[in-house]
Design an enzyme around this catalytic site. Structure first.
Site, PDB file in Angstrom:
ATOM      1  N   ARG A   1       0.833  -1.200   0.000  1.00  0.00           N
ATOM      2  CA  ARG A   1       0.000   0.000   0.000  1.00  0.00           C
ATOM      3  C   ARG A   1       0.872   1.255   0.000  1.00  0.00           C
ATOM      4  O   ARG A   1       1.782   1.393   0.811  1.00  0.00           O
ATOM      5  CB  ARG A   1      -0.938  -0.004   1.202  1.00  0.00           C
ATOM      6  CG  ARG A   1      -1.824  -1.245   1.202  1.00  0.00           C
ATOM      7  CD  ARG A   1      -2.887  -1.227   2.249  1.00  0.00           C
ATOM      8  NE  ARG A   1      -3.625  -2.487   2.251  1.00  0.00           N
ATOM      9  CZ  ARG A   1      -4.867  -2.626   2.675  1.00  0.00           C
ATOM     10  NH1 ARG A   1      -5.517  -1.599   3.135  1.00  0.00           N
ATOM     11  NH2 ARG A   1      -5.450  -3.808   2.632  1.00  0.00           N
TER      12      ARG A   1
ATOM     13  N   SER B   1     -21.630 -13.207  15.273  1.00  0.00           N
ATOM     14  CA  SER B   1     -21.049 -12.165  14.428  1.00  0.00           C
ATOM     15  C   SER B   1     -21.182 -12.514  12.955  1.00  0.00           C
ATOM     16  O   SER B   1     -20.839 -13.621  12.539  1.00  0.00           O
ATOM     17  CB  SER B   1     -19.566 -11.998  14.794  1.00  0.00           C
ATOM     18  OG  SER B   1     -18.914 -11.092  13.930  1.00  0.00           O
TER      19      SER B   1
ATOM     20  N   LYS C   1     -17.884 -17.167  20.882  1.00  0.00           N
ATOM     21  CA  LYS C   1     -18.336 -16.465  19.679  1.00  0.00           C
ATOM     22  C   LYS C   1     -18.789 -17.479  18.643  1.00  0.00           C
ATOM     23  O   LYS C   1     -18.315 -18.608  18.601  1.00  0.00           O
ATOM     24  CB  LYS C   1     -17.231 -15.582  19.105  1.00  0.00           C
ATOM     25  CG  LYS C   1     -16.069 -16.332  18.477  1.00  0.00           C
ATOM     26  CD  LYS C   1     -15.085 -15.357  17.845  1.00  0.00           C
ATOM     27  CE  LYS C   1     -13.980 -16.086  17.068  1.00  0.00           C
ATOM     28  NZ  LYS C   1     -13.121 -16.896  17.926  1.00  0.00           N
TER      29      LYS C   1
ATOM     30  N   SER D   1     -19.325  -2.042   3.761  1.00  0.00           N
ATOM     31  CA  SER D   1     -18.763  -0.960   2.963  1.00  0.00           C
ATOM     32  C   SER D   1     -18.103  -1.408   1.672  1.00  0.00           C
ATOM     33  O   SER D   1     -17.983  -0.610   0.743  1.00  0.00           O
ATOM     34  CB  SER D   1     -17.747  -0.182   3.797  1.00  0.00           C
ATOM     35  OG  SER D   1     -16.653  -1.008   4.163  1.00  0.00           O
TER      36      SER D   1
ATOM     37  N   HIS E   1     -21.105   3.346   7.986  1.00  0.00           N
ATOM     38  CA  HIS E   1     -21.221   3.851   6.616  1.00  0.00           C
ATOM     39  C   HIS E   1     -22.631   4.334   6.297  1.00  0.00           C
ATOM     40  O   HIS E   1     -22.925   4.624   5.129  1.00  0.00           O
ATOM     41  CB  HIS E   1     -20.786   2.778   5.626  1.00  0.00           C
ATOM     42  CG  HIS E   1     -19.315   2.526   5.651  1.00  0.00           C
ATOM     43  ND1 HIS E   1     -18.408   3.251   4.905  1.00  0.00           N
ATOM     44  CD2 HIS E   1     -18.577   1.653   6.384  1.00  0.00           C
ATOM     45  CE1 HIS E   1     -17.180   2.828   5.159  1.00  0.00           C
ATOM     46  NE2 HIS E   1     -17.254   1.860   6.038  1.00  0.00           N
TER      47      HIS E   1
ATOM     48  N   THR F   1     -19.549   6.398  13.392  1.00  0.00           N
ATOM     49  CA  THR F   1     -18.360   7.245  13.290  1.00  0.00           C
ATOM     50  C   THR F   1     -18.735   8.706  13.122  1.00  0.00           C
ATOM     51  O   THR F   1     -19.822   9.036  12.644  1.00  0.00           O
ATOM     52  CB  THR F   1     -17.494   6.817  12.089  1.00  0.00           C
ATOM     53  OG1 THR F   1     -16.309   7.592  12.056  1.00  0.00           O
ATOM     54  CG2 THR F   1     -18.245   6.992  10.777  1.00  0.00           C
TER      55      THR F   1
ATOM     56  N   LYS G   1     -16.885  10.061   8.798  1.00  0.00           N
ATOM     57  CA  LYS G   1     -17.288   9.813   7.415  1.00  0.00           C
ATOM     58  C   LYS G   1     -18.333  10.854   7.014  1.00  0.00           C
ATOM     59  O   LYS G   1     -17.969  11.959   6.670  1.00  0.00           O
ATOM     60  CB  LYS G   1     -17.756   8.372   7.268  1.00  0.00           C
ATOM     61  CG  LYS G   1     -16.582   7.377   7.401  1.00  0.00           C
ATOM     62  CD  LYS G   1     -16.985   5.963   7.131  1.00  0.00           C
ATOM     63  CE  LYS G   1     -15.769   5.046   7.003  1.00  0.00           C
ATOM     64  NZ  LYS G   1     -14.902   4.994   8.197  1.00  0.00           N
TER      65      LYS G   1
ATOM     66  N   THR H   1      -7.842   6.618  27.408  1.00  0.00           N
ATOM     67  CA  THR H   1      -7.549   7.353  26.182  1.00  0.00           C
ATOM     68  C   THR H   1      -7.876   8.830  26.361  1.00  0.00           C
ATOM     69  O   THR H   1      -8.945   9.177  26.874  1.00  0.00           O
ATOM     70  CB  THR H   1      -8.379   6.798  25.002  1.00  0.00           C
ATOM     71  OG1 THR H   1      -8.038   5.430  24.794  1.00  0.00           O
ATOM     72  CG2 THR H   1      -8.090   7.569  23.727  1.00  0.00           C
ATOM     73  N   THR H   2      -6.966   9.696  25.930  1.00  0.00           N
ATOM     74  CA  THR H   2      -7.227  11.136  25.946  1.00  0.00           C
ATOM     75  C   THR H   2      -8.471  11.432  25.118  1.00  0.00           C
ATOM     76  O   THR H   2      -8.658  10.890  24.024  1.00  0.00           O
ATOM     77  CB  THR H   2      -6.024  11.901  25.365  1.00  0.00           C
ATOM     78  OG1 THR H   2      -4.876  11.627  26.177  1.00  0.00           O
ATOM     79  CG2 THR H   2      -6.277  13.402  25.351  1.00  0.00           C
TER      80      THR H   2
ATOM     81  N   THR I   1      -8.578  -6.337   3.122  1.00  0.00           N
ATOM     82  CA  THR I   1      -9.822  -5.577   3.223  1.00  0.00           C
ATOM     83  C   THR I   1     -10.949  -6.289   2.484  1.00  0.00           C
ATOM     84  O   THR I   1     -12.102  -6.282   2.926  1.00  0.00           O
ATOM     85  CB  THR I   1      -9.617  -4.163   2.664  1.00  0.00           C
ATOM     86  OG1 THR I   1      -8.491  -3.559   3.330  1.00  0.00           O
ATOM     87  CG2 THR I   1     -10.841  -3.306   2.895  1.00  0.00           C
TER      88      THR I   1
END
Length: 409
Positions: free
Chosen positions: A21, A137, A156, A189, A217, A245, A248, A277-278, A365
């Site tokens: 990539r 899942s 799972k 996606s 998405h 999110t 996006k 996490t900050t 991906t």
């Protein structure tokens, strides 16, 4: 061990398979999206049009978002100053979470540094809250969901993509008394297909399972206020936990979950990915909240309508060329190439010869043999730009077809 040799071997495998990539160095121009400037490896610059971005509606350039961010940074500066538990919760974070909860019709919401972290942290924490939890899942769930489910140490089960009958069979084979959660997405996606939300909710209610829906998405893009596919389909209230999110369609940065106040409180209190996490910079939170507010309005719906129209036009015209388009009716436009080398070659030629930036999508991906170019039309791509893409693909597809024939001979 020779560590350099090991690194060389790992990187060479990617080069040999044609799926190494490369980062494309671009500079977005405020107010001019989807236009950008590409800085080539030799340092020269070229004007390009971005056709693979996730800023689906151009909200990353919208005046209401920029104004909100500028106001927040003028008031309080850059960073948040800490984690949410230690000095990092501001009025902007609380306002953002209130906007998100309202968007999804939930009692509460919790903001994370990304939707990836939100998925990972939440799904890995849930078995601590529900001992013996079994998570079911979808096999095509995002890597962040898979990672969170793997890390949680609980049971799972993986059901075939969008196959509710297979899901039912897996559930029937387990202890009826065991706590259960079904994790799936509203839009997948890479192919742009929709999850069967209502059917899964029917089954979950029948067997007493929780539902966990990734709307990454879809938020901002579907539903009368941009609440996602679940809002569009009138089933949002039936979903227990919604993940999405801010990076996006909302055009900013970050991720979140929305759920009952008690569920959110428990994740807030137990998830290491949140606790340590900050928190988001206040300006980011302010911009995201402004974007959500705007996309709830009629003006937001006008952007959604324009985006859907442009996606339909592009699909129709590429199909007219005989190109292998995957079309499930969503806003995503995948063109299957089927080979990583040719996919990268086509992407490079689109950029260099036509100033069109569309990134190759390769394994892991997508599965090997389904490598593709994934176009993401926006409301601010115009008819001339769509025509330019179609002409470029028409010209280069014939060229690449000849190369594919020579390669296979």
């Amino acid at each position: 061990m020779n560590y350099d040799h090991a690194l060389d071997a790992a990187l060479n495998r990617l080069h040999d398979e044609g799926r190494y990539r490369t980062f494309i160095n671009i500079e977005r121009k405020r107010g001019k999206f989807p236009h950008a400037v590409w800085t080539k490896p030799d340092g020269t610059e070229k004007d390009i049009t971005v056709w693979c971005g996730n800023d689906y509606l151009g909200m990353g350039q919208h005046p209401v978002v920029l104004a909100a961010m500028q106001e927040a940074i003028a008031i309080c500066g850059a960073g948040s100053g800490g984690t949410r538990n230690i000095s990092g919760t501001t009025v902007w974070h609380k306002r953002l979470e209130a906007e998100i909860a309202d968007l999804h019709g939930k009692e509460a919401a919790l903001v994370f540094s990304s939707a990836y972290v939100a998925n990972d942290a939440t799904l890995s924490t849930l078995p601590k809250l529900f001992p013996g939890l079994i998570i079911y899942s979808d096999e095509l769930n995002h890597a962040s969901m898979i990672e969170g489910i793997k890390r949680n140490g609980g049971a799972k089960r993986v059901f075939r993509h969008n196959d509710v009958a297979h899901l039912r069979a897996l559930i029937a084979a387990d202890d009826p008394a065991a706590p259960k959660l079904i994790a799936f997405e509203s839009i997948y996606s890479m192919d742009g297909d929709f999850g069967p939300i209502a059917e899964i909710c029917d089954l979950a209610e029948e067997v007493g399972a929780l539902t966990y829906l990734d709307e990454v998405h879809a938020v901002g893009m579907y539903g009368p206020r941009g609440g996602g596919v679940a809002e569009r389909d009138g089933v949002m209230a039936r979903v227990d936990i919604i993940n999405a999110t801010l990076g996006k369609a909302f055009g900013v940065f970050g991720g979140y979950i929305a759920a009952s106040a008690k569920m959110v409180d428990a994740i807030r209190s137990y998830a290491p990915g949140f606790i340590f996490t900050t928190s988001l910079p206040p300006a980011i939170a302010a911009g995201a909240a402004a974007s959500i507010r705007f996309l709830k309005t009629a003006e937001g719906q006008a952007l959604r309508d324009a985006q859907q129209l442009h996606a339909k036009i592009l699909k129709m015209r590429l199909k007219g060329l005989g190109l292998p388009i995957i079309d499930h009716g969503s806003h995503i436009v995948p063109v299957v190439i089927g080979d990583p080398v040719h996919c990268k070659m086509l992407s490079d030629m689109m950029l260099d010869q036509f100033g069109i930036y569309v990134q190759p999508i390769n394994f892991p991906t997508v599965p090997r043999g389904t490598e593709r170019l994934r176009f993401t039309p926006s409301p601010v791509h115009d008819g001339g730009q769509i025509d330019h893409v179609v002409r470029a693909m028409d010209s280069l597809w014939r060229h690449c077809a000849l190369n594919r024939a020579e390669h296979s001979a």
